[in-house]
Design a protein around this motif. Structure first.
Motif, short mmCIF file in Angstrom:
data_model
loop_
_atom_site.label_atom_id
_atom_site.label_comp_id
_atom_site.label_asym_id
_atom_site.label_seq_id
_atom_site.Cartn_x
_atom_site.Cartn_y
_atom_site.Cartn_z
N MET A 34 -16.50 9.75 0.62
CA MET A 34 -16.73 8.44 0.02
C MET A 34 -18.14 8.36 -0.55
O MET A 34 -18.35 7.89 -1.69
CB MET A 34 -16.52 7.34 1.06
N TYR B 154 0.83 -1.20 0.00
CA TYR B 154 0.00 0.00 0.00
C TYR B 154 0.86 1.25 0.00
O TYR B 154 1.83 1.36 0.75
CB TYR B 154 -0.92 0.02 1.23
N ALA C 173 -10.98 5.79 2.15
CA ALA C 173 -11.06 4.82 3.24
C ALA C 173 -9.89 5.00 4.20
O ALA C 173 -10.06 4.93 5.43
CB ALA C 173 -11.08 3.40 2.67
N TYR C 174 -8.71 5.23 3.66
CA TYR C 174 -7.52 5.44 4.48
C TYR C 174 -7.69 6.66 5.39
O TYR C 174 -7.28 6.66 6.55
CB TYR C 174 -6.33 5.64 3.55
N GLN D 132 -10.03 -5.16 -2.97
CA GLN D 132 -9.57 -3.95 -2.27
C GLN D 132 -10.60 -2.83 -2.41
O GLN D 132 -10.78 -2.02 -1.49
CB GLN D 132 -8.22 -3.50 -2.82
N GLN E 66 -9.67 4.07 -2.21
CA GLN E 66 -8.78 3.65 -1.14
C GLN E 66 -8.28 4.84 -0.32
O GLN E 66 -8.11 4.75 0.89
CB GLN E 66 -7.59 2.87 -1.72
N SER F 44 -12.55 -1.01 0.72
CA SER F 44 -12.67 0.44 0.91
C SER F 44 -14.11 0.84 1.17
O SER F 44 -14.39 1.72 2.01
CB SER F 44 -12.15 1.17 -0.33
#
Length: 453
Positions: free
Chosen positions: A203, A86, A195-196, A303, A192, A307
């Motif tokens: 989102m 990542y 989400a991080y 992935q 992603q 997310s």
């Protein structure tokens, strides 16, 4: 400037997302803008085919804004898994979204760049593109479009007059800026990042944007979006295989949520049906080898689902992911039958044909392009295809043709794109500035496309 109000339809919905998703940037000021390639066929679909060469160079070399769309370029923000590691330090580092337009199918299209200069996400890079890299992208996109793979299209290549130093090719080398026409530039890595950062509001906004503007649905349902992405990425994986194509770098930041292939670096077409064949010299473990591409793309879809857990329950996301494998199998059968010039019959018969073809290709090491050419032109296969092909002959005979074989292409030789030919097409450009072999090859690819369709 000659714009047709019926064909040229500028748009700008990406601005509705707000500046948390992108950074306004400026293009590099290049010493020269020498037009090397313009795709008038693609340009006609967005109302730009009537631009003069000078207007073309102004918009796609100097990046004078197109009327009615984005007032300045935007470098998109995203993260991504790169070879399963990542990386939160990503984003458009040598490209940007230059404009948004509606095409002749009413799809929202982005004009995105490669080699247009540094951005806040360039890290240690110079933000440039080699001319050879641009030539390779023309060849990749033209060939994939011809072979029915959903792909971005190379709209423009402009040489920029700078000398670039690169460690993986002879330097100094010539520079260029490329413009691609793509159905969106939103990546799995775009989700992603959110989400991080645990940014639920952004989102939800991005889910709604993609569903509305890229899938034509007035919805903000993340499970619905995942279902679309699973279907589209499984289709992409299947068509890569039928085309014999190896992308080389299937990181999550290189997977578009519309399932459209883009961003061509160390790509190759496999000479034979060798599952271990790799495109990138740095892919030492073969993570993105020819035969592992469905696995890699399916992993990327996982992935994406991970997310979306920021705003959705796990169970329906897992149920949507379960659709990847069966969708891939159906699409692989459809893609191989399409390339064979045959119509589907029923799922069992179609799968049996695909198994017979794959086994024969793998065990005989027959060139992929040669086989599909011969099988389309003569489904009974010529006498040179011996006993190992008996099961394939039987399987092919079970399918009616989907088109005739009258096109003159089928009386010649297959149009392929192996790495030796890519180098041979680049050599006259590098040594004598002779672009005629490249243009002849593009014409040959388009002739093949007409025959296949």
């Amino acid at each position: 400037m000659p714009f047709s109000p019926q064909a040229y339809r500028p748009d700008w919905p990406i601005l509705s997302l707000g500046d948390a998703f992108y950074d306004p940037v400026a293009a590099a000021d290049f010493p020269e803008t020498i037009l090397r390639f313009r795709n008038d066929r693609a340009a006609a679909q967005i109302g730009l085919a009537d631009l003069t060469d000078d207007e073309w160079a102004a918009h796609f070399g100097r990046f004078v804004p197109l009327p009615g769309t984005l007032p300045q370029p935007l470098a998109l923000r995203y993260h991504g898994h790169q070879f399963r590691q990542y990386n939160p330090d990503l984003g458009d580092g040598r490209g940007f979204t230059f404009a948004q337009l509606r095409d002749d199918r009413d799809r929202l299209m982005d004009l995105g760049t490669k080699g247009s200069g540094q951005t806040p996400w360039s890290r240690a890079g110079d933000g440039r593109l080699t001319l050879k890299g641009g030539v390779r992208e023309i060849l990749a996109t033209e060939m994939l479009e011809a072979l029915n793979v959903p792909t971005s299209r190379t709209l423009s290549l402009v040489e920029t007059g700078e000398e670039l130093m690169r460690g993986d090719e002879p330097s100094p080398t010539r520079s260029a800026v490329l413009v691609r026409l793509s159905h969106g530039h939103i990546r799995i890595g775009s989700f992603q990042r959110l989400a991080y950062e645990r940014d639920e509001a952004s989102m939800r906004a991005l889910v709604a944007y993609v569903l509305r503007h890229l899938y034509g649905e007035d919805s903000d349902d993340p499970v619905r979006l995942l279902t679309h992405v699973v279907d589209r990425t499984a289709t992409l994986a299947a068509r890569y295989m039928a085309a014999g194509f190896v992308h080389g770098v299937l990181n999550t930041d290189n997977i578009n949520v519309t399932g459209e292939s883009f961003d061509y670096g160390p790509w190759r077409f496999a000479p034979t049906w060798d599952p271990a064949y790799t495109a990138a010299y740095f892919d030492h473990a073969g993570l993105y080898a020819f035969g592992r591409q469905p696995e890699a793309i399916g992993w990327n879809a996982m992935q994406f689902a991970s997310s979306l857990r920021l705003i959705a329950d796990s169970d329906p996301l897992v149920a949507a992911l379960d659709g990847f494998a069966p969708r891939f199998q159906r699409e692989l059968a459809a893609a191989i039958l399409w390339r064979l010039g045959l119509a589907p019959v029923d799922p069992d018969t179609d799968r049996a044909t695909v198994r017979a073809v794959e086994q024969a290709l793998r065990t005989t090491a027959t060139p992929i392009d040669r086989f599909f050419f011969d099988a389309f032109a003569r489904p009974d296969l010529p006498a040179t295809y011996g006993e190992p092909w008996a099961a394939v002959r039987t399987a092919l005979a079970a399918h009616p043709p989907r088109s005739d074989r009258a096109h003159p292409y089928w009386s010649g030789e297959p149009c392929g794109m192996q790495i030796d030919e890519v180098e041979a097409l680049w050599a006259p450009i590098a040594t004598a500035d002779d672009w005629s072999p490249l243009h002849a090859k593009v014409a040959a690819i388009r002739t093949m496309a007409a025959a296949l369709r």
